[in-house]
Design a protein around this motif. Structure first.
Motif, PDB file in Angstrom:
ATOM      1  N   GLN A  41       2.264 -89.126 -70.304  1.00  0.00           N
ATOM      2  CA  GLN A  41       2.610 -89.723 -71.600  1.00  0.00           C
ATOM      3  C   GLN A  41       3.575 -90.873 -71.431  1.00  0.00           C
ATOM      4  N   ASN A  42       4.567 -90.712 -70.577  1.00  0.00           N
ATOM      5  CA  ASN A  42       5.544 -91.778 -70.359  1.00  0.00           C
ATOM      6  C   ASN A  42       4.880 -93.011 -69.747  1.00  0.00           C
ATOM      7  N   GLN A  43       3.946 -92.820 -68.843  1.00  0.00           N
ATOM      8  CA  GLN A  43       3.251 -93.951 -68.236  1.00  0.00           C
ATOM      9  C   GLN A  43       2.383 -94.672 -69.265  1.00  0.00           C
ATOM     10  N   GLN A  44       1.734 -93.915 -70.164  1.00  0.00           N
ATOM     11  CA  GLN A  44       0.875 -94.529 -71.176  1.00  0.00           C
ATOM     12  C   GLN A  44       1.709 -95.304 -72.192  1.00  0.00           C
ATOM     13  N   LYS A  45       2.917 -94.828 -72.500  1.00  0.00           N
ATOM     14  CA  LYS A  45       3.793 -95.549 -73.434  1.00  0.00           C
ATOM     15  C   LYS A  45       4.244 -96.877 -72.850  1.00  0.00           C
ATOM     16  N   LYS A  46       4.428 -96.925 -71.527  1.00  0.00           N
ATOM     17  CA  LYS A  46       4.872 -98.159 -70.888  1.00  0.00           C
ATOM     18  C   LYS A  46       3.795 -99.231 -70.912  1.00  0.00           C
ATOM     19  N   LEU A  47       2.540 -98.818 -70.916  1.00  0.00           N
ATOM     20  CA  LEU A  47       1.444 -99.803 -70.880  1.00  0.00           C
ATOM     21  C   LEU A  47       1.182-100.329 -72.211  1.00  0.00           C
TER      22      LEU A  47
END
Length: 47
Positions: A41-47
């Motif tokens: 989830q954190n990686q998807q928010k960064k993109l």
């Protein structure tokens, strides 16, 4: 000896007796299963 002393000795004996490979792998799997959704989830928010 009181109950607390016996309890602590039992814990120490278990901890220092070592873990089997299966126990270590199960712990790693549980930790990964609990943390991976948050990491994704954190990686998807960064993109």
């Amino acid at each position: 000896m009181n109950k607390n002393t016996l309890f602590l000795k039992n814990i120490a004996k278990y901890l220092y007796s070592g873990f089997t490979l299966a126990e270590v792998l199960v712990v790693i799997g549980v930790v990964a299963a609990l943390t991976m959704p948050t990491i994704i989830q954190n990686q998807q928010k960064k993109l």
